[in-house]
Design an enzyme around this catalytic site. Structure first.
Site, short mmCIF file in Angstrom:
data_model
loop_
_atom_site.label_atom_id
_atom_site.label_comp_id
_atom_site.label_asym_id
_atom_site.label_seq_id
_atom_site.Cartn_x
_atom_site.Cartn_y
_atom_site.Cartn_z
N THR A 36 0.81 -1.23 0.00
CA THR A 36 0.00 0.00 0.00
C THR A 36 0.84 1.27 0.00
O THR A 36 0.32 2.36 -0.19
CB THR A 36 -0.94 0.05 1.23
OG1 THR A 36 -0.12 0.08 2.41
CG2 THR A 36 -1.87 -1.14 1.30
N GLY A 37 2.15 1.14 0.21
CA GLY A 37 3.01 2.34 0.28
C GLY A 37 3.46 2.78 -1.11
O GLY A 37 3.24 2.11 -2.12
N GLN A 38 4.11 3.94 -1.12
CA GLN A 38 4.65 4.50 -2.36
C GLN A 38 5.49 3.47 -3.14
O GLN A 38 5.28 3.25 -4.33
CB GLN A 38 5.51 5.72 -1.98
CG GLN A 38 6.49 6.17 -3.01
CD GLN A 38 7.46 7.22 -2.48
OE1 GLN A 38 7.21 8.40 -2.63
NE2 GLN A 38 8.58 6.81 -1.89
N ASP A 47 0.15 -10.14 8.19
CA ASP A 47 0.75 -9.11 9.05
C ASP A 47 2.17 -9.54 9.37
O ASP A 47 2.40 -10.71 9.72
CB ASP A 47 -0.11 -9.00 10.33
CG ASP A 47 0.22 -7.77 11.13
OD1 ASP A 47 1.42 -7.52 11.38
OD2 ASP A 47 -0.72 -7.06 11.53
N ALA A 88 6.75 -1.83 6.62
CA ALA A 88 7.38 -1.26 7.82
C ALA A 88 6.52 -0.12 8.34
O ALA A 88 5.71 0.44 7.59
CB ALA A 88 8.77 -0.70 7.49
N SER A 144 7.15 3.41 8.78
CA SER A 144 8.28 4.07 8.12
C SER A 144 8.46 5.53 8.50
O SER A 144 9.38 6.18 8.00
CB SER A 144 8.12 3.95 6.61
OG SER A 144 6.97 4.66 6.21
N SER A 158 17.64 1.14 5.08
CA SER A 158 17.43 2.59 4.98
C SER A 158 18.68 3.38 5.35
O SER A 158 19.45 2.98 6.24
CB SER A 158 16.30 2.96 5.94
OG SER A 158 16.32 4.33 6.23
N GLU A 206 18.62 5.83 7.13
CA GLU A 206 18.47 6.21 8.54
C GLU A 206 19.41 5.40 9.43
O GLU A 206 19.72 5.80 10.55
CB GLU A 206 17.03 6.00 9.00
CG GLU A 206 16.11 7.17 8.75
CD GLU A 206 16.52 8.44 9.48
OE1 GLU A 206 16.56 8.43 10.72
OE2 GLU A 206 16.80 9.44 8.81
N TYR A 238 13.30 3.96 14.88
CA TYR A 238 13.12 3.45 13.51
C TYR A 238 14.47 2.99 12.94
O TYR A 238 14.58 1.89 12.38
CB TYR A 238 12.52 4.56 12.63
CG TYR A 238 12.54 4.23 11.15
CD1 TYR A 238 11.55 3.45 10.57
CD2 TYR A 238 13.58 4.69 10.32
CE1 TYR A 238 11.59 3.14 9.22
CE2 TYR A 238 13.62 4.38 8.98
CZ TYR A 238 12.62 3.61 8.43
OH TYR A 238 12.67 3.30 7.10
N ARG A 259 4.09 10.01 -2.32
CA ARG A 259 4.64 10.08 -0.97
C ARG A 259 3.55 10.54 0.00
O ARG A 259 2.75 11.44 -0.33
CB ARG A 259 5.78 11.08 -0.99
CG ARG A 259 6.65 11.14 0.24
CD ARG A 259 7.26 9.84 0.58
NE ARG A 259 8.61 9.98 1.10
CZ ARG A 259 9.14 9.14 1.97
NH1 ARG A 259 8.44 8.10 2.41
NH2 ARG A 259 10.39 9.29 2.38
#
Ligand code: F7E
Length: 328
Positions: free
Chosen positions: A10-12, A56, A80, A82, A127, A129, A151, A186
């Site tokens: 479902t994300g970008q 899930d 994730a 995110s 990532s 991050e 995260y 986004r």
């Protein structure tokens, strides 16, 4: 026909990757979470060819069921929690989904594949991050990880667990260390989209100002459509490995504001932007800039959309979307 299973459909990135794989003739399955998830219809509308399965990342038996139903050749673990800012207030659930969820997926794959682990290839969405308080400039695959948020810590766990499954079981498991990547898809909680949406609304007279946090942070921003192509390329390699995916350029939030406002003809934006401690983070990642040379050499990958083109694309899309919804 190859089959792929995508978590985080479902994300970008899930949407762009699904489009890419469908265009290559894959049968694409997407894992979707929860009862009556409102994003179900979004996926069906945007990528109608995708077959949705419920499951899930925190529930290993649901992952096993999804693997049995989809029989994938390739698995892309994009699922994730995110949003970095959210992770301080929700550190435990972020660790469970973004961190331990990777272990659940890897273990489900190992149990499902049994003696035939070589039949499947695994991609983990790591990532930038993870670099946090950066120990090298630019950051590369060998740079020491120093995460600065729950995260980031959870992503480090998933990254090393992926490497561990590769080294322990010989799994074809690759980790893409993706720097920030954006698009008109986004979510509006992230700074690029928050700004392009606000700029469009300010231009159309629908909003007075935008309230932000730290304007001095610097990020290496690329286009999400380019980055999902790098994911696919990683899984086509004879051996699995880790790759930094980045543009090699960095820009501050101020530069982003300057550019976004310039596209709607506003040169002095000082009165239109406010700063509020509410949007400051307990620990900031000040500077990210990636070195994508390994991806260029091994994967023959390079970004096709510049920072200026990306921001223009997002401002134009938000102008169109906001003026259409204002007319409704
Ligand atoms: O923040 C600063 C904020 O939330 C970027 C995720 O995809 O990329 C993303 O993480 C910068 C930070 O992205 C606001 O302090 C200022 O320095 O857009 P962001 P992120 O935290 O870099 C990495 C690679 C991921 O893996 C993540 O999943 O912008 N900033 N003012 C702000 N940020 C937000 N969100 N909102 C503000 O008002």
């Amino acid at each position: 026909m190859k089959r792929a299973l995508i978590t985080g459909i479902t994300g970008q990135d899930g949407l762009y990757l699904a489009e890419l794989l469908l265009s290559k003739g894959y049968e694409v399955f997407g894992l979707i979470r929860g009862q009556n998830n409102p994003k179900f219809s979004l996926v069906q509308r945007e990528v109608p060819g995708v077959k949705l399965l419920t499951g899930d990342l925190t529930d290993i038996s649901s992952l096993l069921r999804a693997l049995k139903a989809s029989q994938p050749d390739e698995i892309y673990n994009l699922g994730a929690i995110s949003f970095v800012a959210y992770s301080w207030e929700n550190a435990e659930v972020t660790s469970d989904v973004t961190g331990k969820g990777v272990l659940n997926m890897l273990e489900a794959v190992r149990l499902w594949a049994g003696d035939d682990l070589s039949k499947v290839r695994f991609y983990q969405a790591s990532s930038s991050e993870m670099f946090g308080k950066v120990q090298d400039v630019p950051q590369r695959e060998s740079t020491l990880l120093w995460p600065r948020s729950p995260y980031g810590v959870a992503k480090v766990f998933g990254h090393y667990m992926t490497i561990n499954y590769r080294e322990s079981y010989g799994m074809h498991a690759s980790s893409g260390i993706l720097f920030n990547h954006e698009s008109p898809r986004r979510g509006p909680e992230f700074v690029t989209r928050k700004i392009t949406q606000a700029v469009a609304r300010i231009k159309l007279g629908l909003q007075d100002k935008v309230v932000l946090g730290n304007l001095d942070a610097q990020r290496d921003w690329g286009f999400a459509g380019d980055y999902v192509d790098a994911m696919w390329r990683m899984l086509q390699q004879p051996t699995a490995d880790d790759y930094v995916i980045a543009t090699g350029e960095t820009h501050s939030i101020r530069e982003l504001l300057e550019l976004a406002f310039s596209y709607v003809g506003i040169s002095d934006w000082s009165e239109l932007v406010e700063q509020d401690p509410r949007f400051m983070r307990p620990a900031e990642v000040d500077l990210l800039i990636g070195d994508p040379s390994k991806a260029r050499e091994v994967l023959d990958w390079k970004p096709s959309v510049s920072f200026a083109e990306l921001i223009r694309m997002m401002v134009e899309s938000d102008l169109a979307e906001q003026s259409a919804s204002a007319k409704r």
